[in-house]
Design a protein around this motif. Structure first.
Motif, short mmCIF file in Angstrom:
data_model
loop_
_atom_site.label_atom_id
_atom_site.label_comp_id
_atom_site.label_asym_id
_atom_site.label_seq_id
_atom_site.Cartn_x
_atom_site.Cartn_y
_atom_site.Cartn_z
N LEU A 14 41.86 41.56 49.03
CA LEU A 14 42.42 41.32 50.36
C LEU A 14 43.13 39.98 50.45
O LEU A 14 43.39 39.47 51.55
CB LEU A 14 41.30 41.40 51.40
CG LEU A 14 40.66 42.79 51.56
CD1 LEU A 14 39.48 42.73 52.51
CD2 LEU A 14 41.69 43.80 52.05
N SER A 15 43.47 39.39 49.30
CA SER A 15 44.26 38.17 49.29
C SER A 15 45.68 38.50 49.77
O SER A 15 46.10 39.66 49.76
CB SER A 15 44.32 37.59 47.87
OG SER A 15 45.02 38.47 47.01
N ARG B 257 46.90 42.30 49.82
CA ARG B 257 46.32 42.89 51.04
C ARG B 257 47.04 44.18 51.47
O ARG B 257 46.42 45.20 51.74
CB ARG B 257 46.35 41.88 52.18
CG ARG B 257 45.66 42.40 53.45
CD ARG B 257 45.74 41.37 54.57
NE ARG B 257 45.12 40.13 54.18
CZ ARG B 257 45.72 38.94 54.20
NH1 ARG B 257 47.00 38.85 54.60
NH2 ARG B 257 45.08 37.85 53.84
#
Length: 447
Positions: free
Chosen positions: A247-248, A252
Motif C-alpha cells: 500500500l505504499s 497502492r
C-alpha cells in the motif's frame, strides 16, 4: 556473476530445468484443483445423505474457501520470510491430512471443519507455487508459465469430476475424498526432490546454505559458480512490513485494483464452478448429467489458461484478460437460456470453462508482473485472500437466494454483469509493454 545467472533466468530461452520447476508447480495445482472442487462434485450426494438445505450445502461449499483465504492471508506471506519451498511442502501435508480425514466425517459440521483445514493447505500451495513458476520462467514466457498453473488446476478438477462420476454411485462420496487425500500425500516426495527454491529469495533473504543452493542453480543453468554472496538487496524486514509495502504510494493503485478484481472474479468463478452441477440437476438433468456438465467446465479450463498464456506472450496481458472477461459475460448470458437443451448446455459449459479459468489465470499472471521478489508472495497471497472473501460469500449467498425463490437464470445474468464490471476496472491499471522475444542465451549456455 549473479547478474549473469539472473540474465539466464530472465532473458535466455527456457531451459529444461526451468520447465521442470514449472511442471512440478503445475502438478501441485492439479492436486489442488481436485481438492478444491471435490465438494462441488460430491455436494449432491452429501446433501442427500444428510438431508441438507441449499443454504447448508452452500456453507459446506464455502468452508474450503474460508480455509483458502486463511492460507493465502496468513500462511503464504511466510514464503517471503522462510522460503517458497518449505511453505509448499508443509501446506501439502496439511491439505493431504484434511482430505483423508474428510473421508471419515460423520456430520456436516465435521466435514465443514475439515474442509477449512484442507483449504488452509491449498491456499498456501496455490500462492507459493504460482510465485515459484513466475520466478523460474523467463520474461517472455512468464505469462504462459503462470497460466499453466491454472491449466493444472483445471486438469485436477476435471479428473475429480470424472472420478466422482465413476465412484460415487459404486463406492459413495467418501471414496472421492480418500483418493484425493492419498494423491496429495503422494505428491510430497516429488516436491522434496524436484521443487527448487526461488533464486530471488536466496539472494535477498540469505537462508542457511544459501551460497551452496545458488551455485546448484547456477550449475543447472550452465553458469559459473559464485565464490561469495553478493551484497543483499533491501527487502521488507517482516510480514507486516510486506503488507505495508503493498500500500505504499508506488504500489497502492495497482494493489487496490487487483484486490477488487480478485474479489469480483473469484466470486463469479466459484459460483459458476460450485453451483453449476447442482443447478443443472435442478433444471431437469440427471445427477450424472449434472456432474458431466461440471466436468466439462473444468475440461474447458485446461485449454483456457494455456491459450491465455500463449496470447500473453504476444499481446498486452491486461488487454487479453479484459477480452476474456467480456467473453465470459456473453457466454453466461447464453448459458442462462440453454439449460433445458442438453447439447447446447454442454457445449457452452466447455466454452465457459475455457474463459472462466482463463480469467483466473490472467489474474495470477498479472499479479506476478506487478510486484518484485521481496513482496511477490505477500502480494499474491493478499490478493488471493481478498478473492477468497468473495468466493466464500458467493456459494453461500447463491444458496440463500435460491432458497428465497431466485432462479438460476437470474443468478447467471447477475454474474455476467459482474464480469463486465471487472473488465472496466482493469482500465485503471497501467499498460505494460508487450512481451519481448527471448534473446540468445548468455555466455556459458543454458542447459
Amino acid at each position: 556473476m549473479t547478474g549473469s545467472l539472473r540474465t539466464a533466468f530472465e532473458e535466455g530461452p527456457m531451459s529444461r530445468f526451468q520447465w521442470r520447476a514449472v511442471a512440478v508447480c503445475v502438478l501441485l495445482n492439479a492436486l489442488d484443483g481436485f481438492d478444491v472442487l471435490v465438494m462441488a462434485f460430491t455436494g449432491k450426494a452429501v446433501s442427500t445423505e444428510w438431508e441438507l438445505s441449499s443454504s447448508q450445502l452452500g456453507l459446506l461449499l464455502s468452508a474450503g474457501l474460508v480455509g483458502m483465504a486463511l492460507g493465502a492471508l496468513c500462511v503464504a506471506p511466510w514464503a517471503d520470510r522462510i522460503g517458497r519451498r518449505p511453505v509448499i511442502i508443509g501446506c501439502l501435508a496439511v491439505s493431504a491430512a484434511g482430505m483423508l480425514l474428510s473421508a471419515f466425517a460423520q456430520t456436516a459440521a465435521q466435514l465443514g471443519g475439515l474442509r477449512v483445514l484442507t483449504g488452509i493447505g491449498i491456499g498456501g500451495v496455490l500462492a507459493s507455487s504460482s510465485v515459484i513458476a513466475s520466478e523460474y520462467a523467463s520474461r517472455r514466457w512468464r505469462g504462459l508459465a503462470v497460466s499453466l498453473i491454472a491449466t493444472g488446476y483445471g486438469i485436477g478438477a476435471t479428473g475429480g469430476g470424472l472420478l466422482a462420476v465413476g465412484m460415487i454411485e459404486r463406492f459413495g462420496w467418501r471414496s472421492v475424498f480418500l483418493v484425493g487425500g492419498i494423491a496429495t500425500a503422494a505428491a510430497v516426495p516429488p516436491a522434496l526432490l524436484w521443487l527448487p527454491e526461488s533464486l530471488g529469495f536466496l539472494l535477498s533473504r540469505r537462508p542457511k546454505h544459501a551460497l551452496e543452493k545458488i551455485n546448484a542453480l547456477a550449475r543447472h543453468m550452465g553458469q559459473p559458480a559464485l565464490e561469495s554472496l553478493p551484497e543483499p538487496t533491501a527487502v521488507p524486514s517482516g510480514v507486516g512490513r510486506g503488507f505495508r509495502e503493498l500500500l505504499s504510494p508506488a504500489l497502492r493503485r495497482s494493489t487496490l485494483v487487483l484486490w477488487a478484481g480478485f474479489f469480483l472474479i473469484m466470486s463469479c468463478f466459484y459460483f459458476v464452478m460450485s453451483w453449476t452441477p447442482t443447478l443443472l440437476v435442478e433444471a431437469g438433468l440427471s445427477s450424472s448429467q449434472g456432474l458431466t456438465g461440471g466436468t466439462l467446465l473444468n475440461f474447458g479450463g485446461i485449454f483456457g489458461a494455456a491459450v491465455l498464456g500463449l496470447l500473453a506472450s504476444r499481446f498486452v496481458l491486461r488487454s487479453v484478460l479484459m477480452a476474456y472477461l467480456v467473453a465470459m459475460a456473453v457466454l453466461l448470458t447464453a448459458f442462462s437460456a440453454s439449460t433445458s437443451a442438453l447439447g447446447a448446455a454442454f457445449a457452452l459449459a466447455v466454452l465457459i470453462g475455457v474463459f472462466v479459468n482463463g480469467c483466473v489465470a490472467g489474474l495470477y499472471a498479472l499479479t506476478a508482473t506487478l510486484y518484485d521478489t521481496g513482496v511477490r508472495a505477500t502480494g499474491l497471497g493478499s490478493a488471493l485472500a481478498i478473492g477468497r472473501i468473495g468466493s466464500i460469500l458467493a456459494p453461500t449467498v447463491a444458496g440463500g437466494l435460491l432458497d428465497g425463490g431466485w432462479s438460476a437464470q437470474i443468478l447467471y445474468l447477475g454474474v455476467a454483469a459482474i464480469f463486465v464490471l471487472s473488465a472496466a476496472l482493469f482500465l485503471l491499471l497501467p499498460v505494460a509493454d508487450r512481451p519481448k522475444a527471448a534473446v540468445p542465451a548468455p555466455a556459458g549456455g543454458v542447459g
